[in-house]
Structures are given as C-alpha cells and as structure tokens.
Design an enzyme around this catalytic site. Sequence first.
Site, PDB file in Angstrom:
ATOM      1  N   GLU A 128      57.525  92.812 -54.346  1.00 61.36           N
ATOM      2  CA  GLU A 128      56.411  93.650 -53.935  1.00 61.36           C
ATOM      3  C   GLU A 128      56.071  93.424 -52.463  1.00 61.36           C
ATOM      4  O   GLU A 128      56.162  92.301 -51.952  1.00 61.36           O
ATOM      5  CB  GLU A 128      55.181  93.365 -54.807  1.00 61.36           C
ATOM      6  CG  GLU A 128      55.388  93.817 -56.255  1.00 61.36           C
ATOM      7  CD  GLU A 128      54.127  93.726 -57.098  1.00 61.36           C
ATOM      8  OE1 GLU A 128      53.908  94.633 -57.923  1.00 61.36           O
ATOM      9  OE2 GLU A 128      53.368  92.741 -56.933  1.00 61.36           O
ATOM     10  N   CYS A 141      52.247  92.961 -45.490  1.00 66.93           N
ATOM     11  CA  CYS A 141      52.449  91.668 -46.141  1.00 66.93           C
ATOM     12  C   CYS A 141      53.840  91.665 -46.763  1.00 66.93           C
ATOM     13  O   CYS A 141      54.124  92.424 -47.694  1.00 66.93           O
ATOM     14  CB  CYS A 141      51.368  91.461 -47.205  1.00 66.93           C
ATOM     15  SG  CYS A 141      51.465  89.857 -48.026  1.00 66.93           S
ATOM     16  N   CYS A 148      58.951  82.377 -57.002  1.00 66.72           N
ATOM     17  CA  CYS A 148      58.530  81.252 -56.163  1.00 66.72           C
ATOM     18  C   CYS A 148      58.732  79.946 -56.933  1.00 66.72           C
ATOM     19  O   CYS A 148      58.664  79.931 -58.169  1.00 66.72           O
ATOM     20  CB  CYS A 148      57.053  81.408 -55.785  1.00 66.72           C
ATOM     21  SG  CYS A 148      56.479  80.264 -54.494  1.00 66.72           S
ATOM     22  N   CYS A 152      51.716  77.214 -57.521  1.00 64.39           N
ATOM     23  CA  CYS A 152      50.299  77.034 -57.166  1.00 64.39           C
ATOM     24  C   CYS A 152      49.461  77.637 -58.290  1.00 64.39           C
ATOM     25  O   CYS A 152      49.657  78.795 -58.671  1.00 64.39           O
ATOM     26  CB  CYS A 152      49.990  77.700 -55.830  1.00 64.39           C
ATOM     27  SG  CYS A 152      50.926  76.993 -54.448  1.00 64.39           S
ATOM     28  N   CYS A 155      47.682  81.140 -58.047  1.00 59.49           N
ATOM     29  CA  CYS A 155      48.483  82.243 -57.511  1.00 59.49           C
ATOM     30  C   CYS A 155      49.312  82.898 -58.607  1.00 59.49           C
ATOM     31  O   CYS A 155      50.047  82.218 -59.332  1.00 59.49           O
ATOM     32  CB  CYS A 155      49.394  81.709 -56.404  1.00 59.49           C
ATOM     33  SG  CYS A 155      50.441  82.983 -55.651  1.00 59.49           S
ATOM     34  N   CYS A 386      45.519  89.235 -52.149  1.00 61.94           N
ATOM     35  CA  CYS A 386      46.115  87.927 -51.901  1.00 61.94           C
ATOM     36  C   CYS A 386      46.243  87.138 -53.199  1.00 61.94           C
ATOM     37  O   CYS A 386      45.286  86.985 -53.953  1.00 61.94           O
ATOM     38  CB  CYS A 386      45.243  87.164 -50.907  1.00 61.94           C
ATOM     39  SG  CYS A 386      45.880  85.548 -50.454  1.00 61.94           S
TER      40      CYS A 386
END
Length: 408
Positions: A128, A141, A148, A152, A155, A386
């Site tokens: 994305e 962005c 990933c 985290c 996230c 975010c």
Amino acid sequence: MATTLDIARDNPNAQTIVAPLAAATSGEDMPTLIGLNREELAAAMAEIGVPEKQRRMRASQLWHWLYVRGVSDFAQMTNIAKDLRAKLAETFTIARPEIVDEQISVDGTRKWLFRFPPRGAGRPVEIETVYIPEEGRGTLCVSSQVGCTLTCTFCHTGTQKLVRNLTAEEILSQILMARERLGDFPDASTPQGAIVPSEGRLVTNIVMMGMGEPLYNFENVKKALLIASDGDGLSLSKRRITLSTSGVVPEIFRTGDEIGCMLAISLHAVRDEDRDILVPINKKWNIEALLDACRNYPGLSNAKRITFEYVMLKDINDSNADALELVRLLKGIPAKINLIPFNPWPGSQYGCSDWERIEEFADIVNRAGYASPIRTPRGRDIFAACGQLKSASERMRKKDREAISASA
C-alpha cells in the site's frame, strides 16, 4: 483481516476505485529499465547493440522520458528512432505495476494497493502507498517492504510477516504511479475533483514511512532515493525526502552519509522497558544507542533537524513525566517531535490518548523549546493513516514455491 474493499463497504463516505490492470504487466519477466542508474542504463544499451559513442546519450534520453516525462511506453519516446524503440520494447519493460485498488478518503487522502511480481515470494505480492494532500504540499508515503519483521505492537503493518524486500524499481514505481494518477507529469491532467495543492507540483514530499523498515532494505532504498532526488529527473529535494526508521542503528550514519535525506525516528517511548514492548527492535539497540546515532547523523543542524515520531497511547506513554523525560533525552539534538494520535485498527490492544492529554503533553515539550506539532489523522476511513497500512500478501512455503518454479 479486513481487505481494503471490506473497509470501503464499511465506510460509505469513502470512494473506492477498482482500477484496470496495468497495460504492460505481461512484460513482468523482462528486465526493467526503471530503477537503473545512468551507468546501468548505458550498459543496457550496450546489450542491445547501441554503438558505444551513443550509449550515454541514449541513457540520458531514456532517463528524461522515464523521470521527467513519466512515460510508460517506449512508443511515446518520440526523439528515439523507431527501430531502436522496437528493440527496447522487445528486450526491456518500463511497465507500471498493477493497481488492484484505489481508495479516496473523505479528506482527500488517496490509498493505492499495488501488485508486483513474486520475485521469490511464490505468488504476486501487494503493498500500500498513500498520498496526503495539504495546503501547499502533497506528501507520498512510500513502502519499502512487503510486510515487516519488527512486530511493533501498536502498528497494523507489524501484524503482517515479512514477505520480501521491494526492489529499487518497485520503490520508484510507487512515486511514478502516484504522479501519473494525480496528473503530476507534463501534459497530464489532474483527475476531476481531486484534492491536491492549489499550485506547483502535486507530489512535493516523499516519506519512507509506509510498509516495512527501510533500513532493513538499505541498498534498494538508497538506489531509489538517489534516483528520485536526481536534479535531472524526478528532482525531489533531499530536504523533502524523509526516511523513517524504528532504530536500525548501524545504518543510520550511512543514511545521512550516502543518501543525505532527512531522518525520522519512530521513538514512541522514553524508557527501555516500555520501548522493548512497543518497538521490540529496542532490545537490540536501546534508546541510548539510538540517540547516540542520532547525535552523529551527518549534516545534523537546526536547519536539518531529526524528527522524532511519538504515537500517543492512552495510559501507556502519555503522562507529564513521559513528556519531561522526552525533553531530557533529546537535549542537545536539533529535533522536532511529531505527536501522533493513535490510529485504531481491528484487534489493536491500545487506545488513543484523550485530546486534552495530548495537548498538555505538547505544551510541556513546546515550553522546553521543541516544536511538537500534533499530527492531524488523515485517511482513517480508508485505513490509510499512520500505522494502519497492511496487505494480504503472505510468503508461500518453500516447497510450494519450488513446485511453482519447477512447473514454469
């Protein structure tokens, strides 16, 4: 996991556009010219028999068409002879990725779901990319990985296991696609009704804050950003390119030295015991090591400050004591602190700090002399804010990937 189409159905005010497949995705097995530097473009010209004296000139022509004019078809390169254009089309591709989905938030934020070839993952992969229009600027962005490794806990991307790194071509293609869809290349038109800056370029800033940890894909990110900042191409100022890292300390100096872009640090906590949970990479490189690397960032000055990102989590990291400790930790580092109201996602264990609490936290940081803007949440209705980015891509098991390769 909810797909982007599911999210759109649940948010009737968000506009969803399912775009047609990119016209030239059938050329995905051909080597691409996107993401090659000038020397590599000249070498590619040698491969198809271009005389040595012409190679640098032809490489410059290709560079101009790819990164200034933004073309995605060799036939549009009108100052190159037809026979050479035909040879280029037979040998190479400059195809754009497939757009699986395009969503437009009620606030004008756009989110694209792009699909790329497997390249070792076993099946095509998706990522994305988000465009955020603001007064006088348009920020893109950009993602650096499919999934990933960092997990985290606040996230959404961290809930998706790493599938693979993106190539330099795939990182650049996000920029090219965004500019194409927005009408930000010469002779292109902005889509009717699009919310974009009122004048000038539509993509003015790049932030490597999408899916993935950029510094775990350093070489591809470096190559893409050096091409993006080349003055004779996409020509984005390095002061308008920001790379965000969760704290891959050994690569931070290299980022300033070899890329020269602005730096952002996903800090999010002021004590190791808290950051170990929120940003688990802290167990490898703790806050002290991270801030030491920041103090030694090449070019660091009041004119080139480091941005520290701090997500506001209710009753976790938002006390006055946390604000005072943040000020103490950053003493001597030219910095600004972006306070990010937590953006919720399905299954998250956290809540967003109350607005009054965020404002009091910001006041403490401001009084200490640090700019601490509170980031306005954008694109929440399409999960483009975010910490909300994620795709459905998963890496296939090794035996399944090998079976596909054997049958090809």
